[in-house]
Design an enzyme around this catalytic site. Structure first.
Site, short mmCIF file in Angstrom:
data_model
loop_
_atom_site.label_atom_id
_atom_site.label_comp_id
_atom_site.label_asym_id
_atom_site.label_seq_id
_atom_site.Cartn_x
_atom_site.Cartn_y
_atom_site.Cartn_z
N VAL A 11 0.84 -1.20 0.00
CA VAL A 11 0.00 0.00 0.00
C VAL A 11 0.87 1.25 0.00
O VAL A 11 0.65 2.18 -0.79
CB VAL A 11 -0.95 -0.01 1.23
CG1 VAL A 11 -1.63 1.34 1.41
CG2 VAL A 11 -2.00 -1.11 1.06
N THR A 121 -5.02 -0.72 7.35
CA THR A 121 -6.35 -1.16 7.77
C THR A 121 -6.32 -1.46 9.26
O THR A 121 -5.56 -2.34 9.71
CB THR A 121 -6.76 -2.41 6.98
OG1 THR A 121 -6.79 -2.06 5.61
CG2 THR A 121 -8.13 -2.92 7.42
N GLU A 150 -7.61 2.66 2.52
CA GLU A 150 -7.21 2.38 1.13
C GLU A 150 -8.09 1.26 0.57
O GLU A 150 -8.34 0.27 1.25
CB GLU A 150 -5.73 1.94 1.14
CG GLU A 150 -5.18 1.73 -0.22
CD GLU A 150 -5.61 2.85 -1.14
OE1 GLU A 150 -5.20 3.99 -0.92
OE2 GLU A 150 -6.39 2.58 -2.08
N PHE A 151 -8.56 1.41 -0.67
CA PHE A 151 -9.45 0.41 -1.25
C PHE A 151 -8.85 -0.26 -2.48
O PHE A 151 -9.55 -0.86 -3.28
CB PHE A 151 -10.80 1.06 -1.62
CG PHE A 151 -11.47 1.71 -0.43
CD1 PHE A 151 -12.09 0.93 0.54
CD2 PHE A 151 -11.46 3.09 -0.27
CE1 PHE A 151 -12.69 1.51 1.64
CE2 PHE A 151 -12.07 3.68 0.83
CZ PHE A 151 -12.69 2.89 1.79
N ALA A 251 -18.46 -17.26 -8.49
CA ALA A 251 -18.35 -18.43 -7.62
C ALA A 251 -16.99 -19.09 -7.85
O ALA A 251 -16.40 -18.99 -8.92
CB ALA A 251 -19.46 -19.41 -7.95
N CYS A 259 -5.94 -9.78 2.55
CA CYS A 259 -6.92 -8.82 3.07
C CYS A 259 -8.20 -9.45 3.59
O CYS A 259 -8.51 -9.36 4.77
CB CYS A 259 -7.24 -7.79 2.00
SG CYS A 259 -5.79 -6.88 1.47
N LYS A 262 -8.11 -11.93 6.66
CA LYS A 262 -7.65 -11.20 7.85
C LYS A 262 -8.67 -10.16 8.31
O LYS A 262 -8.97 -10.05 9.49
CB LYS A 262 -6.32 -10.51 7.48
CG LYS A 262 -5.76 -9.62 8.54
CD LYS A 262 -4.57 -8.82 8.03
CE LYS A 262 -5.02 -7.46 7.61
NZ LYS A 262 -4.09 -6.40 7.59
C1 UGA Z 1 -9.49 -6.51 -1.49
C2 UGA Z 1 -10.57 -5.47 -1.81
O1 UGA Z 1 -11.22 -5.81 -3.04
C3 UGA Z 1 -9.95 -4.07 -1.93
O2 UGA Z 1 -10.99 -3.11 -2.16
C4 UGA Z 1 -9.22 -3.73 -0.63
O3 UGA Z 1 -8.59 -2.48 -0.70
C5 UGA Z 1 -8.16 -4.81 -0.38
O4 UGA Z 1 -8.79 -6.11 -0.28
C6 UGA Z 1 -7.45 -4.47 0.91
O5 UGA Z 1 -8.08 -4.53 1.97
O6 UGA Z 1 -6.29 -4.06 0.88
P1 UGA Z 1 -7.63 -7.85 -2.89
O7 UGA Z 1 -7.55 -8.75 -1.70
O8 UGA Z 1 -6.39 -7.30 -3.47
O9 UGA Z 1 -8.59 -6.57 -2.58
O10 UGA Z 1 -8.34 -8.66 -4.07
P2 UGA Z 1 -9.85 -8.94 -4.55
O11 UGA Z 1 -9.94 -8.64 -5.99
O12 UGA Z 1 -10.84 -8.30 -3.68
O13 UGA Z 1 -9.95 -10.54 -4.38
C7 UGA Z 1 -9.87 -11.16 -3.10
C8 UGA Z 1 -10.20 -12.65 -3.23
O14 UGA Z 1 -11.57 -12.85 -3.57
C9 UGA Z 1 -9.39 -13.39 -4.29
O15 UGA Z 1 -8.97 -14.63 -3.76
C10 UGA Z 1 -10.38 -13.62 -5.41
O16 UGA Z 1 -10.10 -14.77 -6.15
C11 UGA Z 1 -11.68 -13.76 -4.65
N1 UGA Z 1 -12.88 -13.41 -5.43
C12 UGA Z 1 -13.08 -12.14 -5.86
C13 UGA Z 1 -13.85 -14.38 -5.69
O17 UGA Z 1 -13.71 -15.57 -5.30
N2 UGA Z 1 -14.98 -14.03 -6.39
C14 UGA Z 1 -15.18 -12.76 -6.82
O18 UGA Z 1 -16.26 -12.51 -7.44
C15 UGA Z 1 -14.23 -11.80 -6.56
#
Ligand code: UGA
Length: 433
Positions: A11, A121, A150-151, A251, A259, A262
């Site tokens: 970040v 966070t 941060e998002f 799915a 993230c 945790k």
């Molecule tokens: C997530 C959030 O999306 C961000 O907005 C946030 O800033 C970040 O955590 C954080 O707290 O720092 P990130 O963990 O990088 O981001 O990735 P995501 O794209 O959210 O995916 C997380 C997990 O969910 C992955 O394992 C992905 O495969 C899974 N996922 C995602 C699904 O199984 N289905 C979905 O429809 C979307």
């Protein structure tokens, strides 16, 4: 503006580079000398699309600099961002010792008014504790504490930072709000100003809601599987309702990464500490755990015993477009297959190097391509949603495999096409083709 970022991890570094890109002067601080040395040599310690060019361009332009000295950092910035890790403790609550340490370090060197911004966070009420700490060690100095969550998502962090959906500024002082508006003035995004506690909660509530969406569609996928429906159709149908939206309704074998697991555990721990336990989120966790177990059962049902079976696994990263394998469901899958005696060949476009450091690595075969991975395999398993896996020549895959079984843990492939090619195909929540 002159901005300091303390903590040059995922970040911190990406945020610093993006701030420099829009014209701010940025000094990134990290207490890890090796990391700073690498950054000074122009080496980026993480894989994140677009980040290396951004760092290079802004370092060369003199807008982005690095140091190990907190004193130099605090002296430099009008606004000082804290972006240090907030790792989980065994009970799920957040370990805040790095935040506390930085607050003390800032207090020891600060001599003039600063805005201290929490970017990491953190649980609700952390801002108050940071302020108390600085006040205790530097009673004569004026400062404001701000929460600015941060998002960004890994894999598209630069884009998320440059074009954010919203900027959340949690502050209790007009002076700090004005300075923070200045920081974000070059970004074309709506700004939501809140109190500090609300800003802190927004982060945990947002991540938990996204994880809930994923577990919701995963729970629906289990019903689809038994009842003969297709979860992809169901997700398309409900996602067309603008109140619901199609995003985060993919799915699969569950969410992972550094993230969601945790943050959901942390939010549950906070709710329990506050005496209002968030039971719904425990169910979100439970569904997430079930997904891999159900998927593994399907693999076992098809192969009968896993011992001595040759299984190819495509994907190791916790999601596509990253080399990050922290809390990756793909890794958990690989470890289970190996534990049950399967001979596992793995391939991932970016995460191979990181996976080589795992304990399980010595029992894995690392392939150079998806095709090489399936040689003589009795099954191929897709564990990460890399789009390139869908573009592989599946006729060639079939020719190389010993038996044409495909387990698609991310619903990347078209079941009808796979059946036509002569595969036994099983995705998530869409039966067997
Ligand atoms: C997530 C959030 O999306 C961000 O907005 C946030 O800033 C970040 O955590 C954080 O707290 O720092 P990130 O963990 O990088 O981001 O990735 P995501 O794209 O959210 O995916 C997380 C997990 O969910 C992955 O394992 C992905 O495969 C899974 N996922 C995602 C699904 O199984 N289905 C979905 O429809 C979307």
């Amino acid at each position: 503006m002159k901005l300091t970022i303390i903590g040059s991890g995922y970040v911190g570094l990406t945020t610093g580079a993006c701030f420099a890109e829009v014209g701010h002067e940025v000094l990134c601080v990290d207490n890890n000398q090796q990391k700073i040395d690498r950054l000074l040599r122009g080496e980026i310690p993480i894989y994140e699309p677009g980040l290396d060019e951004l760092v290079k361009r802004n370092t060369e332009a003199g807008r982005l600099r690095f140091t190990t000295s907190t004193a130099e950092g605090v002296d430099f910035g009008e606004v000082v961002f804290i972006a240090v890790p907030t790792p989980p403790q065994p009970d799920g609550s957040v370990d805040l010792r790095f935040i506390e340490k930085v607050a003390r370090e800032i207090a020891q060197v600060v001599t003039s008014y600063k805005v201290i911004v929490d970017k990491s966070t953190v649980p609700v009420n952390t801002g108050e504790k940071v302020a108390d700490t600085i006040r205790r060690y530097a009673p004569e100095v004026t400062f404001d504490v701000v929460s600015n969550p941060e998002f960004l998502r890994e894999g598209c962090a630069v884009d998320d930072l440059m074009k954010p959906d919203r900027i959340v500024i949690g502050a209790n002082s007009e002076k700090a709000i004005a300075l923070m508006r200045g920081v974000y003035a070059p970004f074309d995004a709506p700004v939501l100003v809140t109190d500090i506690n609300s800003a802190e909660l927004i982060k945990h509530a947002a991540n938990s809601f996204l994880a809930l969406k994923i577990s919701y569609i995963n729970a629906v996928s289990q019903i689809c599987e038994i009842s003969g429906a297709d979860v992809e159709m169901v997700a398309a149908g409900i996602g067309m309702d603008r109140r619901i939206g199609r995003n985060f309704l993919n799915a699969g074998i569950g969410y992972g990464g550094s993230c969601f697991p945790k943050d959901i555990a942390a939010f549950i721990a906070i709710s329990e500490q506050l005496g209002v336990p968030f039971h719904l989120l425990k169910e979100v966790q439970a569904v997430n755990r079930q997904m891999l177990q159900r998927f593994l059962k399907h693999i076992r049902d098809a192969l009968w015993v896993l011992e001595d079976k040759r299984i190819a696994v495509w994907g190791l990263a916790f999601k596509n477009n990253t080399d990050d394998i922290r809390s990756s469901v793909a890794i958990e899958l690989v470890e289970t297959l190996v534990k049950e005696g399967a001979h596992v060949t793995v391939y991932d476009p970016k995460a191979m190097e990181n996976a080589r450091h795992l304990e399980v690595a010595e029992r894995l075969i690392f392939a150079n391509s998806p095709l090489e991975a399936v040689d003589e395999a009795e099954a191929v398993v897709i564990a990460t949603e890399w789009p390139e896996f869908a573009a592989v020549d599946f006729a060639a895959v079939k020719a190389r495999m010993r038996s044409p079984l495909v387990f698609d843990g991310r619903n990347l492939l078209d079941p009808a096409r796979m059946a036509e090619l002569g595969f036994m195909y099983r995705g998530i929540g869409r039966g067997v083709s």
